[in-house]
Design a protein around this motif. Structure first.
Motif, PDB file in Angstrom:
ATOM      1  N   GLN A 237      46.576  38.269  39.213  1.00  0.00           N
ATOM      2  CA  GLN A 237      46.333  36.817  39.070  1.00  0.00           C
ATOM      3  C   GLN A 237      47.323  36.020  39.887  1.00  0.00           C
ATOM      4  O   GLN A 237      46.977  35.010  40.496  1.00  0.00           O
ATOM      5  CB  GLN A 237      46.469  36.408  37.603  1.00  0.00           C
TER       6      GLN A 237
ATOM      7  N   ALA B 201      37.679  36.368  42.281  1.00  0.00           N
ATOM      8  CA  ALA B 201      36.580  36.630  41.354  1.00  0.00           C
ATOM      9  C   ALA B 201      35.527  35.523  41.436  1.00  0.00           C
ATOM     10  O   ALA B 201      34.322  35.793  41.431  1.00  0.00           O
ATOM     11  CB  ALA B 201      37.118  36.759  39.932  1.00  0.00           C
TER      12      ALA B 201
ATOM     13  N   CYS C 229      40.504  43.158  39.524  1.00  0.00           N
ATOM     14  CA  CYS C 229      41.585  43.121  38.540  1.00  0.00           C
ATOM     15  C   CYS C 229      41.934  41.673  38.210  1.00  0.00           C
ATOM     16  O   CYS C 229      42.182  40.861  39.096  1.00  0.00           O
ATOM     17  CB  CYS C 229      42.814  43.846  39.079  1.00  0.00           C
ATOM     18  N   ARG C 230      41.945  41.387  36.911  1.00  0.00           N
ATOM     19  CA  ARG C 230      42.269  40.038  36.444  1.00  0.00           C
ATOM     20  C   ARG C 230      43.580  40.024  35.671  1.00  0.00           C
ATOM     21  O   ARG C 230      43.870  39.053  34.981  1.00  0.00           O
ATOM     22  CB  ARG C 230      41.129  39.505  35.561  1.00  0.00           C
TER      23      ARG C 230
ATOM     24  N   PRO D 106      45.608  41.151  45.417  1.00  0.00           N
ATOM     25  CA  PRO D 106      44.596  41.437  44.414  1.00  0.00           C
ATOM     26  C   PRO D 106      43.957  42.817  44.629  1.00  0.00           C
ATOM     27  O   PRO D 106      43.604  43.158  45.753  1.00  0.00           O
ATOM     28  CB  PRO D 106      43.559  40.341  44.609  1.00  0.00           C
TER      29      PRO D 106
ATOM     30  N   ALA E  92      35.126  42.381  35.441  1.00  0.00           N
ATOM     31  CA  ALA E  92      36.561  42.121  35.327  1.00  0.00           C
ATOM     32  C   ALA E  92      37.230  43.353  34.736  1.00  0.00           C
ATOM     33  O   ALA E  92      36.706  43.960  33.805  1.00  0.00           O
ATOM     34  CB  ALA E  92      36.805  40.916  34.431  1.00  0.00           C
TER      35      ALA E  92
ATOM     36  N   SER F 145      43.697  36.708  42.306  1.00  0.00           N
ATOM     37  CA  SER F 145      42.498  37.431  41.873  1.00  0.00           C
ATOM     38  C   SER F 145      41.460  36.518  41.203  1.00  0.00           C
ATOM     39  O   SER F 145      40.262  36.789  41.282  1.00  0.00           O
ATOM     40  CB  SER F 145      42.866  38.586  40.948  1.00  0.00           C
ATOM     41  N   GLU F 146      41.928  35.441  40.548  1.00  0.00           N
ATOM     42  CA  GLU F 146      40.963  34.537  39.910  1.00  0.00           C
ATOM     43  C   GLU F 146      40.078  33.860  40.959  1.00  0.00           C
ATOM     44  O   GLU F 146      38.863  33.758  40.799  1.00  0.00           O
ATOM     45  CB  GLU F 146      41.691  33.483  39.071  1.00  0.00           C
TER      46      GLU F 146
ATOM     47  N   TYR G 123      41.380  44.986  33.819  1.00  0.00           N
ATOM     48  CA  TYR G 123      42.744  44.509  33.571  1.00  0.00           C
ATOM     49  C   TYR G 123      43.735  45.603  33.911  1.00  0.00           C
ATOM     50  O   TYR G 123      44.177  46.337  33.069  1.00  0.00           O
ATOM     51  CB  TYR G 123      42.854  43.997  32.135  1.00  0.00           C
TER      52      TYR G 123
END
Ligand code: FES
Length: 157
Positions: A89, A97, A83-84, A125, A114, A93-94, A116
């Protein structure tokens, strides 16, 4: 003696096409069933479908390349969705990733996508691997999960 060359010796393709009356207008359903049975669509299978339905291979390739759900290569062993969206975030989560892309490209046969919001915002996250949702996934938990999926021990908690 003439030898008849045809691509219809694939019993499964013939059965699936016959179930749809060998109708060209059932092409999408036929391709979906074939992919569900085999995981992906091979050149040989597409040639057989074209022959049975009496349509051109170019027409089938046009359909297969237009719809992204059709796979032209074996599917990955597992699919990781990270999940972005905003709530995830805010809790890393960034970075997760980036970690996933750096570590999974080393041959785990996984796909990273990715997404949302997975509806698990309070436990970010959030990550979904195949059809299982995981929360509060840090790098250590992520690596452990991927190791289990890569080894075939799916749906580990
Ligand atoms: S924002 Fe990530 S699960 Fe909703």
């Amino acid at each position: 003696m003439a030898v008849l060359i045809d691509n219809t010796d694939d019993e499964e393709v013939r059965r699936i096409c016959a179930a749809h009356g060998d109708r060209p207008d059932a092409l999408l359903e036929i391709l979906h069933e074939l992919q569900a049975a085999r995981g992906w669509l091979t050149d040989d299978a597409l040639r057989a479908v074209a022959h049975i339905l009496n349509i051109s291979r170019a027409e089938i390739h046009g359909v297969v390349s237009f719809y992204h759900d059709y796979r032209r290569a074996p599917p990955p062993r597992f699919v990781v969705k990270i999940c972005r969206a905003e709530a995830c975030q805010a809790v890393g989560s960034e970075e997760l990733a980036k970690h996933a892309e750096a570590t999974l490209e080393q041959g785990d046969d996984a796909a990273v996508e990715a997404v949302y919001c997975l509806g698990n915002c309070a436990l970010g996250p959030a990550v979904m691997i195949d059809d299982t949702l995981y929360g509060r996934v840090d790098r250590v938990k992520f690596d452990a999960l991927c190791k289990k999926y890569a080894s075939g021990k799916e749906h580990a908690s």
